[in-house]
Motif scaffolding. Structure first.
Motif, PDB file in Angstrom:
ATOM      1  N   ILE D 248      48.416  67.542-132.733  1.00 58.71           N
ATOM      2  CA  ILE D 248      47.164  67.930-133.387  1.00 58.71           C
ATOM      3  C   ILE D 248      47.473  68.905-134.526  1.00 58.71           C
ATOM      4  O   ILE D 248      47.037  68.734-135.659  1.00 58.71           O
ATOM      5  CB  ILE D 248      46.195  68.591-132.378  1.00 58.71           C
ATOM      6  CG1 ILE D 248      45.694  67.559-131.364  1.00 58.71           C
ATOM      7  CG2 ILE D 248      45.013  69.238-133.108  1.00 58.71           C
ATOM      8  CD1 ILE D 248      44.790  68.145-130.281  1.00 58.71           C
ATOM      9  N   ALA D 250      50.250  69.411-136.094  1.00 58.02           N
ATOM     10  CA  ALA D 250      50.999  68.754-137.166  1.00 58.02           C
ATOM     11  C   ALA D 250      50.076  67.886-138.014  1.00 58.02           C
ATOM     12  O   ALA D 250      50.179  67.846-139.236  1.00 58.02           O
ATOM     13  CB  ALA D 250      52.130  67.917-136.597  1.00 58.02           C
ATOM     14  N   THR D 251      49.152  67.200-137.356  1.00 59.77           N
ATOM     15  CA  THR D 251      48.229  66.329-138.092  1.00 59.77           C
ATOM     16  C   THR D 251      47.309  67.156-138.978  1.00 59.77           C
ATOM     17  O   THR D 251      47.048  66.804-140.119  1.00 59.77           O
ATOM     18  CB  THR D 251      47.414  65.482-137.096  1.00 59.77           C
ATOM     19  OG1 THR D 251      48.328  64.743-136.294  1.00 59.77           O
ATOM     20  CG2 THR D 251      46.490  64.523-137.801  1.00 59.77           C
ATOM     21  N   HIS D 252      46.845  68.266-138.428  1.00 57.45           N
ATOM     22  CA  HIS D 252      45.973  69.115-139.232  1.00 57.45           C
ATOM     23  C   HIS D 252      46.715  69.749-140.407  1.00 57.45           C
ATOM     24  O   HIS D 252      46.120  70.067-141.420  1.00 57.45           O
ATOM     25  CB  HIS D 252      45.357  70.216-138.354  1.00 57.45           C
ATOM     26  CG  HIS D 252      44.303  69.685-137.424  1.00 57.45           C
ATOM     27  ND1 HIS D 252      43.706  70.449-136.466  1.00 57.45           N
ATOM     28  CD2 HIS D 252      43.769  68.451-137.312  1.00 57.45           C
ATOM     29  CE1 HIS D 252      42.822  69.703-135.804  1.00 57.45           C
ATOM     30  NE2 HIS D 252      42.860  68.487-136.298  1.00 57.45           N
ATOM     31  N   ALA D 254      49.233  68.256-141.914  1.00 55.89           N
ATOM     32  CA  ALA D 254      49.900  67.214-142.692  1.00 55.89           C
ATOM     33  C   ALA D 254      49.569  67.364-144.166  1.00 55.89           C
ATOM     34  O   ALA D 254      48.400  67.369-144.547  1.00 55.89           O
ATOM     35  CB  ALA D 254      49.478  65.840-142.194  1.00 55.89           C
TER      36      ALA D 254
END
Lengths: 308, 153, 394, 317, 652
Positions: D248, D250-252, D254
């Motif tokens: 989560i 890392a995705t936020h 990205a």
């Protein structure tokens, strides 16, 4: 690739026989233009007509072997004068990565493997890409001025479009540009990519006389002095079979059919024996005469101008 | 049982309502036979798909996730799939880092009229998932795992 | 002393292996760059020199534990007999309690870690509330405490009544000698744990050697400051926002300090459900998080990290004391300092508080009146229960 | 340089609420974030290889007030990205930059010290340009700075503040980042990576220091990690949930992460959580030619799009 | 919750490969499900009654129907549950027909999959909340974009219904392509005779405001409340003064201007009125030919204009209007046929397009109704028509049929014979597509009465020979190559979307297909609506169609707009994004990405927060996927709902 590096030269089987004059004139013209051609050693049939109609793998393997041979000489950029060879060898390059044909053809190669990075182009395309119009004009010490040329590519040079990458498949302009640079008056020739009847000469002679007949007919109607060609088969149908055509249609055409390389050679003032003019069936003398007359007229005009 | 053991793998599909869900409908109307593994979750737009849904499914035991939206430029909502394309591509980059085979996740574009294309995509993707071993499962705590075991009974 | 045992260094793993057959054995080992307490696994080794990164409290107070599980039973189907009647298919809930804890040994915990149980006991085994989950584990667990030979710059157990060779709450005190371990039973339970044939009677001299090691460690801790009046000082600073804002300026408001802390004992309860089934979990919570005090209305009395840091320090050095006979609920292990990503130092805050309080109201009255602004209510015995949190789905 | 920096800080002080930098820490190996309000407080300012923390993490708290901040190159990228995303207003921050020659990684020092000595036993230390000497009781141990320097410094492209109002010192040359760390990790097979994270994440204590140390975490007190609406994570102590939180985060981040490395450093149990963000950073660079924190005028790549994406090679079916 | 589950057999459509009764039985194990049954045709009246009955008997507050695609019957069932007093959004569908029974033969796997889909529908429904639409007022004015026959029809119908209309036309005159036609099929009546009166009506209708030489600059707002900016391009003629007398054109010295109206057949003057029946009948200056602009001096028209209407300094003007609905009727363009080098690629003057041929035949055209060759002005005798030039050709990316070329080719063949009785027409065709009232009869007349030779096959080459053209093709019925000598070749050039359609679509926020045609909301059931509420389609902007269809679609679009604006208050779809203000941190990411600008920043007690503008939100959920805290949630597609669906699929 620049023309200073040698191209691998694949003459094709016609170049050894029916189109020896195409082969010799091509070599002469390329030499004059500074393009080094290095012959492929121990080359074989490209796998054209007979092979590819019965066995795609075999046809592919035949062409692939030629690339392998070239690779052994360190030659990766190949040129050939013959559109049929060109087409078949390009197909072979594509087929080698086909999931079905590729492995079978590879097996037929024996121990050899095809490396990456091979290309093949027609001599015409390479001349067009590498030699500027100005350069051709400069080399043309006897420009083809006043000569009305019907450019005829035949069906294969530009087709299939995706494979041959030769501009508009219906209306290529490469030969026009080259010959115009050499001073010729190139006619807009609507049948330039039409079929000549190709290899139907033997099984269905009528097809050749009809199709080639139309080409000659239109060229004559347009007032052409000569039909310029780039394919051994076209040349043979239009030139060798012109008599048959005349017989079939009760016509009396005597329209010279010359390779564009021969015409370039004339412009470059290369020796006639290198151009193989003696190999032509329809006598090209009217062409030579017209050019000579034209030159004379120009010289006279200059003289009068100088005198004045 | 969410999938038929031995026959099927768990494949979760996220489809936009307007194009791909319609494309899957079109495939149905055309009776284009497809493998039965895929379960489709309908969302309004591929732009609605948070890449974390995909990660969640793959960490949770899905063998594959297939996302499909409208073709770029054809988005029902004009721009959703443009954003989706970037996010999904980034997601595809992240998966291998954690030990999830990137082949377990694919995204594509299928329009409402492309029933045959949908059939092709589903068939190919299912084949691709069957070629992989069953997905590894990140351990859950025993309490939660027990929940799962008896869920739905 | 009779009952003292000696365990050769080479036999440690074998002994723990033996214990593992009948008990859960927690022992410290290296994992990555951290030292953590894990169920003993000979293949994964032991770490008995470096100080564990985390505390051993999860042996009694797991990060997350099941309080109960439940299922909604499938209702009887069918339309009601008479029109207009309410259907009789109301779901029934079946509740299951978790399984009993295993007998457990924690081997090699630090003295400060054991000392921290003194904070847990009055919370979970208090006069008002008895927490069965904790009690069952507490009763089933033997603490084998390892005396510290070396201390770290962040160690300050002596400030808060601790000791490198602390035996409070310990069942056995273990001291590493040159060639093995001296195991000194502290309780009867400890004595019973030391029955393996691998354990030899300790040579007489060993006790003296151990004492020397203990004394050496004590000495290297240095002198402890006088913390008397710290509770009053902190109460008097309750409303000194400027003080707390300065102290918390570098705080990241993460939960590292509280989760590594051996004495922090707050939790939150959530229901996790799937279809008809659910489990009620109790998991660690941290007063450093904003969510900890978030009320259902959206109001948050401790929305600022300054208030939250004040709570952590205040709870350890003031509020807890008042309810528990002056017991400081900090064991001085220094983990909150050592592992704080922002180098927040609770010792400095405590010292600064004494100085600051003295500067504003010297001397503090013996029973200070709570500041008018907010009556600092000492922490409720079971912190988590009073908290409001959104209910789980279902 | 210390004195020059102190001078710059003193110069800025009258105009700002405080200047954020580094001050003495709890032990000789560590400094601490330092908030200077008065000129005399500036004396204790420290800089150098121990100026490890990223002070930018505190900036958003001061929105509405004007503050000064002393930044390393990496810290400045965080500030730039914060400005780009509106988390911080450019006019509310006075940036003091200097050429950074790298900071230490305390875990690497620990590794150099060996199994029997812990960093907490170090009583004093001295630093020269390429050596670091620590004293433990009566013995001294000298180590090469290169061996204890943080990983991010080895591939630091921006040793100087990307943006600054005051710059002290001669700018240093940046290095290139070839993502060698990721390449090394990717030597592992897919299955080995899975096993690696299973092992690593098992010791996560869900303290969320990684998140709170991140200067670009915008959610702050409203993280989905502990929310029920939406309910992304359950509260059970499981590897899956812990790993999922990292994904989560890392995705936020990205396309937004500037690679300051604070997440990894903050982790009390030493999980290399920075790898997740590095992967995304590399992808953003490759796909969108985007490097967060280098230009405050750009939009992070996942908050915009292009109608044609020549770098995205979509699968052909 | 108390959920009822209904598994449809759909006769044998589902029942043959899914065990519907078994699925219903299994569904009883799902959480909150208190009733489950199977039903033969759930959408039929007895089927719907069954749902209504079960709702009251079992006190259901949520319903799942497993049947066909929700794209088919979701609205039907929503109305049914609403009739029974349950909020219509407390309903979910599982698609077990298109996605299960029709695509798999394995009954075990199908039944299992069907149950799975029911399971996720139940999990989603458990997290649904009753939703109620909001109401908002609308502007009773319609914008019609494009003044071709479809736009004209839409405008007149709206205006007759009493709704104000603003018409925007890019060209100097309305009338579109139809105004260029000579006659129309299948009645062969004069195009301008039937269109002309309608054009005049537009000009004279008190409710219609016409802006010619204008384009749409930008659109904002939402259904019922659009704000449109119109760019009125400078024509250098003051329309309030111009009387359309034509004196300027008469005197204009620049007589070689490209004649757009006549498709380049002939030339016109730089200042001109495109054609005698033009509406508005106002002169326009073509700056690329006007000497005043090209050479910087002339000014003849300004001198001769009796009303002083010429203004060379005129600038574009931007005009903002409020409208409640919009009709996009932007028509089509012809495919660039010059890609076909085998047809000469534009090199041969006597190879013309069908539309040029219309102008060549037209009595009001440049030749006054006498067909003659562009090359030498001779009357052609042999005329060859080639159909499908740029249609049904994958190789140039135009795989679709343009629909009406077969018909107008027949018409042109007939008219050719009428004009030149001793002429012979040939038509090369692929198939004759004449599905319309009187259409097939018409094509037969062309063949039988008018002696047109229809040759089924493609043409491979046209080349000039002498002053004629050889058209070489294949007669696939005879299996032979044919060559026809032609004096004139007319290419039935296919249709493509009007230039810049995608650009306009983006402004209107509607979708377009890969060819640039606007996308209707549903190909069968919502052919007029678009995905943006309040924007309707008419005519060829949606795809090729003939005049009757365009007129019908124009009326249909008008009906939709009238229906929409007949309500005083409009209803919004409540399945939109909502911000949980407690979770929102005001980072603004959602505002950045929203394609509709439907989220704005507000100040809430001193903190920035996001707020959804309910009437603007279209429910795409992009904001939801963007918000890191999950503070924005799309109703009925919340994170928790999708997570529950994922979990239901993965966990069990």
């Amino acid at each position: 690739m620049s023309r200073n590096e040698p191209f691998g030269y694949y003459p094709g089987c016609s170049g050894q026989g029916t189109s020896a004059e195409y082969d010799s004139s091509t070599r002469a013209v390329c030499a004059e233009l500074g393009m080094k051609l290095q012959d492929l050693e121990d080359w074989n049939c490209c796998g054209s007509t007979p092979a590819h109609t019965v066995d795609h793998s075999l046809s592919t393997a035949l062409s692939a072997r030629n690339f392998v041979q070239a690779g052994k000489q360190g030659l990766f950029d190949i040129v050939t004068p013959c559109p049929s060879c060109l087409k078949n060898m390009r197909v072979a390059l594509r087929n080698m990565s086909d999931e079905h044909i590729g492995p079978q053809a590879s097996k037929l190669l024996g121990g050899d493997t095809l490396q990456e990075g091979h290309t093949i182009k027609s001599v015409m395309q390479v001349i067009h890409e590498q030699v500027s119009a100005n350069e051709i004009a400069a080399k043309s010490i006897r420009p083809l001025e006043g000569l009305k040329v019907a450019p005829y590519y035949g069906c294969l040079m530009s087709r299939p479009q995706g494979l041959m990458q030769f501009g508009d498949p219906e209306n290529p302009m490469v030969m026009e540009e080259i010959l115009a640079a050499a001073g010729a008056e190139v006619l807009p020739f609507p049948l330039k990519v039409e079929c000549c009847g190709a290899s139907m000469g033997i099984p269905l002679n009528e097809a050749v006389t009809r199709l080639s007949g139309k080409i000659i007919d239109l060229a004559a109607a347009l007032g052409a002095d000569v039909i310029a060609v780039a394919c051994p088969l076209c040349q043979m149908n239009l030139d060798l079979r012109q008599g048959q055509i005349n017989r079939a249609h009760k016509t009396h055409f005597q329209l010279p059919v010359m390779y564009y390389t021969q015409l370039l050679g004339l412009a470059f003032a290369l020796p006639h024996n290198e151009l193989g003019l003696d190999k032509l069936v329809v006598d090209p003398q009217p062409v030579l005469d017209k050019l000579a007359n034209q030159r004379r007229a120009v010289a006279n005009a200059m003289q009068t101008e100088g005198a004045a | 049982m969410s999938v038929l053991t031995g026959k099927e793998r768990r494949i979760v599909g996220f489809l936009c309502n307007w194009c791909s869900y319609g494309g899957a409908d079109t495939a149905g109307v055309g009776r284009f036979v497809q493998p039965t593994d895929l379960r489709i979750i309908r969302v309004p737009c591929s732009g609605r798909i948070n890449p974390l849904f995909i990660v969640k499914a793959l960490l949770g035991g899905a063998d594959g996730v297939l996302v499909s939206g409208c073709h770029p430029r054809d988005c029902h909502y004009a721009e959703g799939n443009f954003y989706a394309r970037r996010r999904l591509e980034m997601c595809k980059n992240l998966l291998p880092l954690v030990g999830i085979d990137p082949k377990r996740f694919e995204y594509t574009w299928v329009s409402a009229s492309e029933g045959q294309r949908w059939q092709h995509v589903v068939t190919e993707f299912t084949k691709q998932i069957h070629a992989l071993p069953p997905a590894p499962v990140f351990p859950e705590s025993p309490e939660i795992e027990r929940l799962a075991a008896c869920a739905g009974e | 002393m009779p009952g003292n045992k000696f365990l050769a260094t080479a036999d440690v793993a074998a002994w723990l292996g033996e214990l593992s057959k009948t008990m859960r054995v927690f022992a410290p080992r290296n994992e990555g760059q951290a030292v953590v307490y894990r169920e003993f696994d000979a293949a994964k080794g032991l770490e008995l020199r470096r100080k564990p990164t985390e505390s051993a409290k999860h042996a009694l107070f797991p990060r997350s534990e099941e309080l109960l599980s439940f299922s909604y039973l499938r209702p009887a189907f069918g339309a009601p007999e008479k029109e207009g009647e309410t259907p009789s298919d109301v779901s029934q809930v079946q509740v299951k309690m978790p399984v009993e804890p295993m007998p457990t040994v924690v081997f090699g915990m630090l003295g400060c870690d054991a000392g921290s149980v003194t904070t847990f006991d009055p919370i979970y085994d208090g006069s008002k509330f008895k927490d069965v989950y904790y009690l069952k584990k507490r009763q089933a667990t033997v603490f084998i405490v390892r005396a510290c030979a070396e201390v770290l710059s962040t160690c300050f157990c002596n400030w808060v009544g601790g000791d490198p060779a602390n035996t409070k709450n310990a069942d056995v005190l273990a001291t590493e000698l040159s060639d093995g371990w001296l195991l000194q039973p502290v309780t009867e339970r400890g004595e019973k744990a030391l029955t393996s044939p691998l354990l030899k009677d300790a040579p007489a001299a060993s006790e003296g050697q151990a004492t020397a090691i203990h004394d050496n460690a004590r000495k290297s801790l240095g002198d402890a400051p006088n913390l008397e009046g710290i509770d009053a000082a902190l109460f008097s600073l309750f409303a000194d926002n400027d003080f707390w804002q300065r102290q918390s300026a570098g705080c990241l408001a993460c939960g590292t300090c509280t989760y590594l802390c051996p004495t922090c004992h707050c939790f939150s309860i959530t229901d996790e459900t799937s279809a008809r089934n659910g489990v009620r979990l109790r998991s660690w919570d941290t007063c450093m998080a904003s969510l900890y005090t978030l009320e259902a209305s959206g109001h948050n009395p401790r929305s600022l990290k300054a208030a939250r840091l004040r709570n952590r320090v205040g709870h350890k050095f003031a509020y807890f004391l008042r309810n528990n006979d002056g017991q400081i609920s900090c064991c001085g292990c220094g983990r909150c300092i050592k592992s704080c990503p922002s180098s927040v130092d609770i010792r400095q805050i405590v010292k600064d508080a004494l100085v600051q309080a003295a500067s504003i109201a010297p001397p503090p009255p013996p029973q200070p009146v709570a500041p008018a602004a907010a009556s600092p209510k000492p922490a409720a015995p079971v912190k988590g229960k009073g908290r409001t949190k959104e209910k789980a789905n279902g | 340089m210390d004195d020059e920096l102190k001078g710059a800080i003193r110069k800025v002080l009258p105009d700002v609420d405080c200047v954020i930098g580094w001050g003495p820490g709890p032990d000789p190996l560590r400094s601490a974030p330092f908030f200077m309000r008065k000129p005399e407080e500036v004396d204790a300012f420290v800089v150098g290889p121990l100026a490890v923390n990223n002070p930018a993490v505190f900036l958003p708290e001061y929105k509405g007030k004007k503050v000064g901040i002393v930044v390393k190159g990496c810290d400045s990228r965080s500030v730039v990205q914060q400005i780009a995303e509106g988390l911080v207003k450019r006019e509310e921050v006075v940036i003091i930059g200097f050429p950074c020659s790298g900071v230490v990684d305390i875990q690497k020092i620990a590794a150099q010290l060996g199994q029997d000595i812990e960093p907490g036993m170090v009583t004093s230390l001295s630093i020269s340009s390429d050596k670091l000497t620590v004293n433990v009781k009566d013995t001294a141990k000298t180590m090469d700075m290169a061996d204890v320097r943080a990983d991010k410094c080895a591939s630091c492209q921006y040793p100087n503040a990307v943006v600054s109002d005051e710059f002290v010192g001669t700018p240093k040359e940046g290095k290139t980042d070839d993502y060698a760390d990721l390449a090394a990790f990717e030597e592992k097979s897919i299955d080995e990576r899975f096993a690696f994270w299973e092992q690593e994440m098992s010791r996560c204590i869900r303290c969320y220091a990684c998140r709170n140390a991140c200067p670009l975490c915008v959610c702050r007190d409203h993280c989905v990690a502990t929310s029920r609406e939406p309910h992304w994570l359950n509260q059970a102590d499981s590897t899956r949930e812990k790993l999922f939180f990292q994904l989560i985060h890392a995705t936020h981040l990205a396309g937004r992460c500037t690679g300051c490395g604070e997440c990894s450093r903050a982790c009390p149990v030493g999980i290399p959580v920075g790898l997740f963000k590095r992967t995304m950073t590399r992808a953003a660079a490759r796909l969108f030619d985007y490097q967060a924190g280098t230009n405050a005028e750009t939009v992070p790549p996942l908050q915009t799009f292009a109608t044609e994406e020549p770098t995205i090679k979509e699968r052909e079916w | 919750m108390r959920i009822g589950v209904f598994i449809c057999h759909c006769g044998t459509n589902i029942g043959a490969t899914v065990d519907s009764a078994g699925v219903a039985e299994n569904a009883k194990s799902l959480p909150d499900v208190v009733f489950a049954t199977d039903s033969m045709y759930t959408c039929s009246e007895p089927g719907q009654d069954g749902i209504i009955r079960a709702i009251s008997e079992h006190a259901l507050d949520g319903v799942v129907v497993a049947a066909c695609s929700p794209r088919m019957h979701e609205p039907t069932f929503r109305r049914a549950v609403e009739r029974a007093g349950v909020n219509r959004y407390m309903f979910e569908m599982a698609n077990i027909r298109e996605h299960v029974s029709w695509i798999g033969k394995d009954k075990e796997a199908n039944s299992n999959k069907a149950f799975e889909l029911v399971r996720i529908a139940v999990e989603k429904l458990r997290r649904n909340r009753p939703l109620t639409p909001k109401y908002f007022p609308s502007t009773k004015r319609v914008l019609v974009i494009g003044g071709g026959v479809a736009g004209i029809q839409a405008a007149l119908d709206c205006a007759d219904a009493g709704i104000e209309v603003i018409m925007v036309e890019r060209e100097p005159s309305i009338g579109g392509k139809m105004a260029k036609l000579d006659k129309t099929f299948p009645t062969v009546d004069c195009s301008s005779c039937i269109l002309g009166p309608k054009m005049v009506d537009v000009a004279q209708h008190p409710k219609i405001t016409l802006y010619a030489c204008s384009e749409l600059e930008s659109v904002s707002g939402f259904v019922g409340n659009f704000e449109v900016v119109i760019r009125r391009k400078a024509t250098c003629v003051d329309n309030t003064k111009c009387t359309g007398c034509g004196l300027c054109a008469e005197k204009c010295p620049s007589k070689k201007s490209f004649d757009r109206f006549n498709e380049g057949v002939g030339t016109t003057t730089a200042i001109n009125i495109p054609f005698p029946q033009a509406i508005p009948k106002k002169a326009v200056i073509d700056k690329s030919f006007c000497r005043q602009f090209v050479k910087g001096k002339c000014g003849v028209c300004a001198k001769v204009c009796p009303t002083g209407a010429i203004s060379y300094e005129q600038q574009d003007e931007l005009l903002t209007v409020q409208v409640g609905a919009m009709v996009a009727a932007t028509g089509y363009d012809l495919v660039d046929w010059k890609v076909y080098s085998e047809y000469g690629g534009g090199r041969y003057p006597d190879v013309v397009t069908s539309l040029q041929y219309e102008r060549m035949m037209s009595a009001s055209g440049p030749f006054g109704g006498h067909i003659k060759r562009l090359s030498d002005g001779k009357e052609p005798k042999n005329v060859v028509f080639i159909q499908c030039v740029g249609s049904r050709d994958v190789s140039i990316g135009r795989p679709y049929c343009s629909g009406f070329c077969c018909m107008y080719t027949a018409k042109q063949a007939i008219l050719t014979k009428d004009h030149i009785p001793d002429s012979q027409s040939y038509v090369f065709y692929m198939d004759i597509r004449s599905p319309g009232k009187g259409y097939d009869e018409f094509t037969r007349r062309a063949q039988e009465e008018y002696g047109t030779q229809y040759i089924r096959g493609r043409v491979s080459l046209i080349y000039p020979k002498g002053d004629r053209y050889i058209v070489r093709g294949v007669d696939t019925l005879a299996g032979a190559q044919v060559e026809v000598e032609a004096d004139l070749v007319v290419l039935a050039v296919g249709v493509e979307a009007a230039a810049n359609s995608p650009h306009l679509a983006e402004k209107l926020r509607i979708s377009y297909d890969k060819f640039g045609f606007f996308m209707e909301s549903h190909v069968k059931l919502k052919p007029i609506e678009t995905n943006t509420a309040g924007v309707f389609l008419a005519g060829c902007s949606q795809g090729p169609k003939d005049i009757p269809s365009s007129v019908a679609m124009g009326s249909a679009a008008a009906a939709k707009a009238i229906g929409l604006l007949s309500k005083d208050m409009l209803e919004s779809d409540p399945q939109i994004a909502q911000v949980n203000i407690n979770r929102c941190v005001g980072c603004g990411k959602c505002i950045n990405v929203c394609p509709y600008k439907a989220i704005r920043e507000i100040d809430f007690r001193g903190q920035a927060k996001a707020e959804v503008i309910e009437a603007v939100c279209q429910g795409c959920g992009l904001c939801n996927a963007t918000c890191p805290q999950g503070a924005v949630q799309l109703s009925h597609f919340t994170d928790n709902q999708i997570l529950a669906e994922v979990e239901a699929l993965c966990r069990c």
